[in-house]
Design an enzyme around this catalytic site. Sequence first.
Site, short mmCIF file in Angstrom:
data_model
loop_
_atom_site.label_atom_id
_atom_site.label_comp_id
_atom_site.label_asym_id
_atom_site.label_seq_id
_atom_site.Cartn_x
_atom_site.Cartn_y
_atom_site.Cartn_z
N PRO A 1 -26.65 -62.95 30.44
CA PRO A 1 -28.37 -62.20 28.77
C PRO A 1 -27.52 -63.28 28.05
O PRO A 1 -26.51 -63.12 27.37
CB PRO A 1 -27.93 -60.43 29.15
CG PRO A 1 -25.78 -60.34 28.88
CD PRO A 1 -25.73 -61.22 30.16
N CYS B 1 -21.68 -60.34 21.16
CA CYS B 1 -22.19 -61.09 21.28
C CYS B 1 -21.27 -61.05 19.29
O CYS B 1 -21.51 -60.41 18.77
CB CYS B 1 -24.23 -60.17 20.59
SG CYS B 1 -25.04 -61.51 19.01
N LYS C 1 -20.78 -55.99 28.85
CA LYS C 1 -19.72 -57.23 29.22
C LYS C 1 -19.21 -57.33 26.81
O LYS C 1 -20.09 -56.69 25.81
CB LYS C 1 -20.87 -58.36 28.81
CG LYS C 1 -20.82 -59.82 28.04
CD LYS C 1 -22.03 -60.67 29.07
CE LYS C 1 -21.15 -62.20 28.63
NZ LYS C 1 -21.43 -62.35 27.29
N ASN D 1 -15.87 -64.46 31.95
CA ASN D 1 -17.96 -65.48 31.08
C ASN D 1 -16.89 -66.62 30.46
O ASN D 1 -15.67 -66.48 29.46
CB ASN D 1 -18.18 -64.78 31.28
CG ASN D 1 -19.64 -65.24 29.79
OD1 ASN D 1 -19.63 -65.46 29.34
ND2 ASN D 1 -19.99 -66.21 30.68
N ASP E 1 -17.05 -71.52 29.58
CA ASP E 1 -17.25 -72.72 29.88
C ASP E 1 -16.93 -73.01 31.43
O ASP E 1 -17.00 -73.92 32.18
CB ASP E 1 -16.04 -72.88 29.58
CG ASP E 1 -15.33 -72.72 28.18
OD1 ASP E 1 -16.46 -73.24 27.70
OD2 ASP E 1 -14.41 -73.22 28.08
#
EC number: 1.3.1.-
Length: 330
Positions: free
Chosen positions: A18, A102, A141, A204, A206
């Site tokens: 997302p 985030c 996440k 998640n 790189d």
Amino acid sequence: MVKIGNLELGEFPLLLAPMEDVSDPPFRAVCKENGADLMYTEFISSEGLIRDAAKSVQKLDIFDYEKPIGIQIFGNDIESMQEAAAIAAEAGPDILDINYGCPVNKVACKGAGAGILLDIDKMVSMTAEIVKAVNIPVTVKTRLGWSQDTIRIVEVAERLQDVGIQAISIHARTRQQMYKGEADWSYLNLVKANPRLYIPVFGNGDIDSPQKAKEYKEKYNVDGMMIGRASIGYPWIFNEIKHFLATGEMLEAPALEERINVTKKHLDFSVQWKGEKQGILEMRRHYTNYFRGMPNFKPFRTDMVTADTYEQVSAILDQVAEVYADYQFQ
């Protein structure tokens, strides 16, 4: 077979991350066509959903061809998140995802996104209430922690599992790192080594090439990978990774004709979904990557990111096709 609830995603699924102002329906459409197994919407403000804010509500738009798809929400108030989760579930996603990752100031410094990593107990309590609020699988996440000296990701994954989440995606950086430095996937190994953990763990951070995806798959024991920035303007990365994992060989880079066709398809949907002005504006972030590596391309890129109408952008793309007709991507 990796499963989230009853949702079967294959042996090693690749997820579209997302991304705010990126993971919209037009972008998701081209990623789905190029191998993404599970996609998430842009993250949606819980307060925006509750207030029926137009921008937040529009992000609930999902389409049958995108499935399986998850809607992601963020916020710092437990009651608001619970209410927003119920609203999001009514839109018909397969999964509800909670954004605890985030890092941007306007989110994290208000205790939402990665900001909640400073209060793990609240993170667990909020998650428990959201799980109770919906009848679809809930996933999370998150990041490793707020800072290097506050990393508790093994504990966090287990506690979130124990209150009902059915998968976790971990961006292998701290909030303090933002998107700088190297992602440290060794912590994902520790999460997977926890004998009490049985939910899928997706890595998640790189993953920008098939070779790196294979290396990290073998080294860190994750159940799948979430691809973010590397897919912007390059949706082919999903199928390229899948092919390399299956055969050890690289697919040929997409030819110019393919790049232009996908760019036009993306642009068409963007204009159709958002209107011409906004659709063209939000496409601008993708052009550089769609045509990365082409020599002397800057004038065309400048023209595309300053064009104001659909006809202008289409004409520039046709001109690119003509000027670079013999160009071969490596």
